[in-house]
Motif scaffolding. Structure first.
Motif, PDB file in Angstrom:
ATOM      1  N   GLY A 137      43.595  35.891  42.909  1.00  0.00           N
ATOM      2  CA  GLY A 137      42.351  35.359  42.378  1.00  0.00           C
ATOM      3  C   GLY A 137      41.144  36.222  42.663  1.00  0.00           C
ATOM      4  N   ARG A 138      40.017  35.743  42.188  1.00  0.00           N
ATOM      5  CA  ARG A 138      38.751  36.474  42.385  1.00  0.00           C
ATOM      6  C   ARG A 138      38.302  36.417  43.829  1.00  0.00           C
ATOM      7  NH1 ARG A 138      35.399  34.310  37.190  1.00  0.00           N
ATOM      8  NH2 ARG A 138      36.734  35.278  35.639  1.00  0.00           N
ATOM      9  N   ASP A 139      38.373  35.221  44.407  1.00  0.00           N
ATOM     10  CA  ASP A 139      37.943  35.035  45.792  1.00  0.00           C
ATOM     11  C   ASP A 139      39.165  34.646  46.622  1.00  0.00           C
ATOM     12  OD1 ASP A 139      36.691  34.532  48.170  1.00  0.00           O
ATOM     13  OD2 ASP A 139      35.553  32.796  47.456  1.00  0.00           O
ATOM     14  N   GLY A 191      44.739  42.354  37.488  1.00  0.00           N
ATOM     15  CA  GLY A 191      43.791  42.229  38.595  1.00  0.00           C
ATOM     16  C   GLY A 191      43.787  40.887  39.291  1.00  0.00           C
ATOM     17  N   TYR A 192      44.697  39.989  38.911  1.00  0.00           N
ATOM     18  CA  TYR A 192      44.744  38.681  39.572  1.00  0.00           C
ATOM     19  C   TYR A 192      45.364  38.787  40.967  1.00  0.00           C
ATOM     20  CZ  TYR A 192      45.199  33.711  40.312  1.00  0.00           C
ATOM     21  OH  TYR A 192      45.076  32.453  40.833  1.00  0.00           O
ATOM     22  N   LYS A 229      45.966  41.239  44.127  1.00  0.00           N
ATOM     23  CA  LYS A 229      45.510  42.478  44.756  1.00  0.00           C
ATOM     24  C   LYS A 229      46.417  42.776  45.943  1.00  0.00           C
ATOM     25  CE  LYS A 229      41.051  41.036  43.213  1.00  0.00           C
ATOM     26  NZ  LYS A 229      41.536  39.826  42.565  1.00  0.00           N
TER      27      LYS A 229
END
Length: 130
Positions: free
Chosen positions: A39-41, A95-96, A98
């Motif tokens: 996720g992003r965060d 990019g989900y 990392k």
């Protein structure tokens, strides 16, 4: 898709795989080893994390065991290992997911163990008469 599994088998497989995937991915891989983030965060869990941990592996497991035939075992193991690897690779590419010290190809032996040994054993255990 032909239905070869009973509803009892589907529910037991789905629940067990979802639980094991969440325990391994969330508690071991993310919290203790910290080898990837989703996720992003990474500090905040979301619905995407639940889908990646609880639903996708469970769906793959049920579909694999629904088609599974002992005489074609390694064909199915190869196909589902490739499918799982490509799914993980796509998560990294968009990019989900990392990676932090993990490489996507590290998962191949894990997929082979799961599809080649653990899932057939689990199905045999579920079908074993009481």
């Amino acid at each position: 898709m032909p239905k070869r599994l009973s509803w009892r088998e589907i529910c037991l497989i789905f629940g067990t795989i979802g639980y094991v995937a969440i325990i391994i991915d969330v508690f071991i891989m993310l919290n203790y080893l910290d080898v990837f983030d989703l996720g992003r965060d990474p500090k905040q869990e979301g619905i995407g994390d639940l889908i990646c941990y609880g639903f996708i592996p469970s769906c793959y497991a049920v579909i694999f065991l629904n088609y599974f035939k002992q005489e074609k075992k390694w064909i199915y193991v190869t196909l589902f290992t490739l499918l799982s690897f490509l799914s993980e690779w796509m998560l990294v590419q968009v990019g989900y997911m990392k990676l932090k010290g993990w490489h996507t190809w590290f998962s191949i032996p894990v997929f082979i163990i799961v599809f080649g040994f653990w899932l057939p054993w689990q199905l045999k255990l579920i079908r074993k008469p009481a």
